[in-house]
Design a protein around this motif. Sequence first.
Motif, PDB file in Angstrom:
ATOM      1  N   ASP A 179       0.847  -1.347  -0.055  1.00  0.00           N
ATOM      2  CA  ASP A 179      -0.012  -0.149   0.181  1.00  0.00           C
ATOM      3  C   ASP A 179       0.763   1.397   0.010  1.00  0.00           C
ATOM      4  O   ASP A 179       0.632   2.138   0.979  1.00  0.00           O
ATOM      5  N   PRO A 180       1.664   1.447  -0.978  1.00  0.00           N
ATOM      6  CA  PRO A 180       2.608   2.565  -1.026  1.00  0.00           C
ATOM      7  C   PRO A 180       1.656   3.941  -1.607  1.00  0.00           C
ATOM      8  O   PRO A 180       0.885   3.785  -2.400  1.00  0.00           O
ATOM      9  N   VAL A 181       2.491   4.894  -1.316  1.00  0.00           N
ATOM     10  CA  VAL A 181       2.218   6.340  -2.243  1.00  0.00           C
ATOM     11  C   VAL A 181       2.920   5.926  -3.477  1.00  0.00           C
ATOM     12  O   VAL A 181       3.977   5.613  -3.541  1.00  0.00           O
ATOM     13  N   VAL A 182       2.233   6.297  -4.643  1.00  0.00           N
ATOM     14  CA  VAL A 182       2.646   6.355  -5.814  1.00  0.00           C
ATOM     15  C   VAL A 182       3.039   7.571  -6.508  1.00  0.00           C
ATOM     16  O   VAL A 182       2.174   8.299  -6.592  1.00  0.00           O
ATOM     17  N   LEU A 183       4.310   7.461  -7.268  1.00  0.00           N
ATOM     18  CA  LEU A 183       4.674   8.930  -7.885  1.00  0.00           C
ATOM     19  C   LEU A 183       4.408   8.157  -9.354  1.00  0.00           C
ATOM     20  O   LEU A 183       5.107   7.283  -9.798  1.00  0.00           O
ATOM     21  N   TYR A 184       3.421   8.624 -10.122  1.00  0.00           N
ATOM     22  CA  TYR A 184       3.293   8.106 -11.704  1.00  0.00           C
ATOM     23  C   TYR A 184       3.673   8.916 -12.610  1.00  0.00           C
ATOM     24  O   TYR A 184       3.192  10.011 -12.824  1.00  0.00           O
ATOM     25  N   VAL A 185       4.889   8.914 -13.283  1.00  0.00           N
ATOM     26  CA  VAL A 185       5.560   9.879 -14.082  1.00  0.00           C
ATOM     27  C   VAL A 185       5.664   9.239 -15.526  1.00  0.00           C
ATOM     28  O   VAL A 185       6.549   8.362 -15.512  1.00  0.00           O
ATOM     29  N   SER A 186       4.991   9.868 -16.640  1.00  0.00           N
ATOM     30  CA  SER A 186       5.162   9.315 -17.893  1.00  0.00           C
ATOM     31  C   SER A 186       5.020  10.229 -18.803  1.00  0.00           C
ATOM     32  O   SER A 186       5.166  11.482 -18.646  1.00  0.00           O
ATOM     33  N   GLY A 187       5.076  10.155 -20.103  1.00  0.00           N
ATOM     34  CA  GLY A 187       4.989  10.963 -21.295  1.00  0.00           C
ATOM     35  C   GLY A 187       3.592  11.720 -21.260  1.00  0.00           C
ATOM     36  O   GLY A 187       3.510  12.862 -21.701  1.00  0.00           O
ATOM     37  N   GLY A 188       2.529  10.967 -20.715  1.00  0.00           N
ATOM     38  CA  GLY A 188       1.267  11.583 -20.886  1.00  0.00           C
ATOM     39  C   GLY A 188       0.546  12.014 -19.306  1.00  0.00           C
ATOM     40  O   GLY A 188      -0.301  12.330 -19.402  1.00  0.00           O
ATOM     41  N   ASN A 189       1.202  11.488 -18.181  1.00  0.00           N
ATOM     42  CA  ASN A 189       0.824  11.511 -17.003  1.00  0.00           C
ATOM     43  C   ASN A 189       1.828  11.898 -15.874  1.00  0.00           C
ATOM     44  O   ASN A 189       2.828  11.568 -16.035  1.00  0.00           O
ATOM     45  N   THR A 190       1.515  12.822 -15.061  1.00  0.00           N
ATOM     46  CA  THR A 190       2.114  13.095 -13.913  1.00  0.00           C
ATOM     47  C   THR A 190       1.022  13.034 -12.471  1.00  0.00           C
ATOM     48  O   THR A 190       0.580  14.147 -12.558  1.00  0.00           O
ATOM     49  N   GLN A 191       1.111  12.191 -11.700  1.00  0.00           N
ATOM     50  CA  GLN A 191       0.328  12.295 -10.700  1.00  0.00           C
ATOM     51  C   GLN A 191       1.049  11.606  -9.421  1.00  0.00           C
ATOM     52  O   GLN A 191       1.668  10.625  -9.636  1.00  0.00           O
ATOM     53  N   VAL A 192       0.512  12.007  -8.226  1.00  0.00           N
ATOM     54  CA  VAL A 192       0.856  11.646  -6.752  1.00  0.00           C
ATOM     55  C   VAL A 192      -0.613  10.933  -6.469  1.00  0.00           C
ATOM     56  O   VAL A 192      -1.482  11.460  -6.169  1.00  0.00           O
ATOM     57  N   ILE A 193      -0.327   9.562  -6.299  1.00  0.00           N
ATOM     58  CA  ILE A 193      -1.551   8.661  -6.135  1.00  0.00           C
ATOM     59  C   ILE A 193      -1.365   8.010  -4.528  1.00  0.00           C
ATOM     60  O   ILE A 193      -0.313   7.460  -4.297  1.00  0.00           O
ATOM     61  N   ALA A 194      -2.621   7.790  -3.775  1.00  0.00           N
ATOM     62  CA  ALA A 194      -2.720   7.044  -2.729  1.00  0.00           C
ATOM     63  C   ALA A 194      -4.097   6.351  -2.760  1.00  0.00           C
ATOM     64  O   ALA A 194      -4.832   7.009  -3.344  1.00  0.00           O
ATOM     65  N   TYR A 195      -4.105   5.053  -2.462  1.00  0.00           N
ATOM     66  CA  TYR A 195      -5.252   4.130  -2.309  1.00  0.00           C
ATOM     67  C   TYR A 195      -6.084   4.606  -0.994  1.00  0.00           C
ATOM     68  O   TYR A 195      -5.620   4.660   0.120  1.00  0.00           O
ATOM     69  N   SER A 196      -7.491   4.631  -1.496  1.00  0.00           N
ATOM     70  CA  SER A 196      -8.517   4.904  -0.413  1.00  0.00           C
ATOM     71  C   SER A 196      -9.966   4.542  -0.855  1.00  0.00           C
ATOM     72  O   SER A 196     -10.239   5.157  -1.733  1.00  0.00           O
ATOM     73  N   MET A 197     -10.630   3.689  -0.039  1.00  0.00           N
ATOM     74  CA  MET A 197     -11.859   3.311  -0.333  1.00  0.00           C
ATOM     75  C   MET A 197     -12.263   2.901  -1.709  1.00  0.00           C
ATOM     76  O   MET A 197     -12.842   3.521  -2.338  1.00  0.00           O
ATOM     77  N   ARG A 198     -11.453   2.048  -2.346  1.00  0.00           N
ATOM     78  CA  ARG A 198     -11.625   1.395  -3.559  1.00  0.00           C
ATOM     79  C   ARG A 198     -11.301   2.095  -4.690  1.00  0.00           C
ATOM     80  O   ARG A 198     -11.960   1.897  -5.735  1.00  0.00           O
ATOM     81  N   ARG A 199     -10.533   3.238  -4.395  1.00  0.00           N
ATOM     82  CA  ARG A 199     -10.035   4.105  -5.695  1.00  0.00           C
ATOM     83  C   ARG A 199      -8.786   4.548  -5.425  1.00  0.00           C
ATOM     84  O   ARG A 199      -8.243   4.536  -4.150  1.00  0.00           O
ATOM     85  N   TYR A 200      -7.961   4.869  -6.656  1.00  0.00           N
ATOM     86  CA  TYR A 200      -6.704   5.246  -6.447  1.00  0.00           C
ATOM     87  C   TYR A 200      -6.814   6.777  -6.624  1.00  0.00           C
ATOM     88  O   TYR A 200      -7.246   7.283  -7.669  1.00  0.00           O
ATOM     89  N   ARG A 201      -6.709   7.419  -5.499  1.00  0.00           N
ATOM     90  CA  ARG A 201      -6.864   8.973  -5.325  1.00  0.00           C
ATOM     91  C   ARG A 201      -5.837   9.623  -5.903  1.00  0.00           C
ATOM     92  O   ARG A 201      -4.677   9.388  -5.443  1.00  0.00           O
ATOM     93  N   ILE A 202      -6.138  10.786  -6.648  1.00  0.00           N
ATOM     94  CA  ILE A 202      -5.100  11.593  -6.923  1.00  0.00           C
ATOM     95  C   ILE A 202      -4.693  12.721  -6.049  1.00  0.00           C
ATOM     96  O   ILE A 202      -5.609  13.586  -5.804  1.00  0.00           O
ATOM     97  N   PHE A 203      -3.664  12.806  -5.349  1.00  0.00           N
ATOM     98  CA  PHE A 203      -3.418  13.931  -4.449  1.00  0.00           C
ATOM     99  C   PHE A 203      -2.955  15.059  -5.102  1.00  0.00           C
ATOM    100  O   PHE A 203      -2.851  16.209  -4.759  1.00  0.00           O
TER     101      PHE A 203
END
Length: 389
Positions: A179-203
Amino acid sequence: MLQGIDGNLSLPTGSLAITQYFLGIEGSANKVGVGIIRYQPKMKRRNGPESPTNDEQNEKEEKDDEGEEEEEEEEYVILSNPRKTYIPPPGHGFLPRDTAWHHQKHVVALVRHALTEAGLSESQITCICFTKGPGMGGPLRSCAVAARTLAQLWGKPLVPVNHCVAHVEMGRVATKAADPVVLYVSGGNTQVIAYSMRRYRIFGETIDMAVGNCLDRFARLLNLSNDPSPGYNIEQLAKQGKEYVALPYVVKGMDVSFAGLLSFIEKEGLAQLRTGALTAADLCFSLQETIFAMLVEITERAMAHCGQRQVLIVGGVGCNKRLQEMMEGMAKERGGSVCAMDHRYCIDNGGMIAQAGAFAHQYGAMYTLADTACTQRFRTDAVEVLWRP
């Protein structure tokens, strides 16, 4: 080999007592890939001697072995994961139409290659998974048509997958991060994500362009090669940089902005490059240090808010060793750790689509053909994550 992971609900019983094979097709940007994952169900094993010599010994060993029966975790194994990359000439980006033609040219051969490498026939495939979005319209549709055709030809269920969620799930399985905090970095996306209540929430996220897009456009300004990727060539050149140039550092709350930084380089940085005040290596070095510091800052805030000590970096830019090094330094100061991966799992691939599709299929998600329309804007937090509590 990718092992089963913590952080998921227990798999439903019954039909999952058999080995399953999931085929995934990815083609949201300039890479087209086909991956096959094998699911191996939980198996029980007994420790201790197996062949008693007489009845008395047998009775004794049964008592000794009581409570020693162990249940092995289920596991997901990538059997094959070939891909092809569309590489435009230096100074140019990849256009949707040209990229779509590239994918159409290679996808059938990649499916055959994946099946051959995995040692499987189409009859053994459990379901077909493909990228529904987000991504570029032409490439997405090209691969979706291929997936729909295979599903109908082979009589298999079809599972549309969110590209961003697929990156996260591949990372969780590959690194065993529950259950990590996720840094998603790519050519089309840049998001910091954490899981909560059946969703990957974008912080936090970019408010203009993605970090990978920023790097690509910067590489075009310097006329750097697109082979194997602009970001990789920037990373190698940055190692030679000696002079740090102060660049716009734009963090707004939990969000970041890269457009102004790129405009500044285009106007001021290139002027200094032409006069010899700076080298291309200095600009590459300065760009990396600035944008990665921004990403580390918002990731640290998300960790503090969620009370997490583990960071997972996913997406193509996540291969960058300097980004991993900077994130590792921050995490260690907080008593945490970083889960990072190499190009096999960070860069877009069919295996990650198969992994996310496998989870959805195994936990009861069902789709009709009408549900498989592609969308270029498919938010990470729009997906109900059925497989996590």
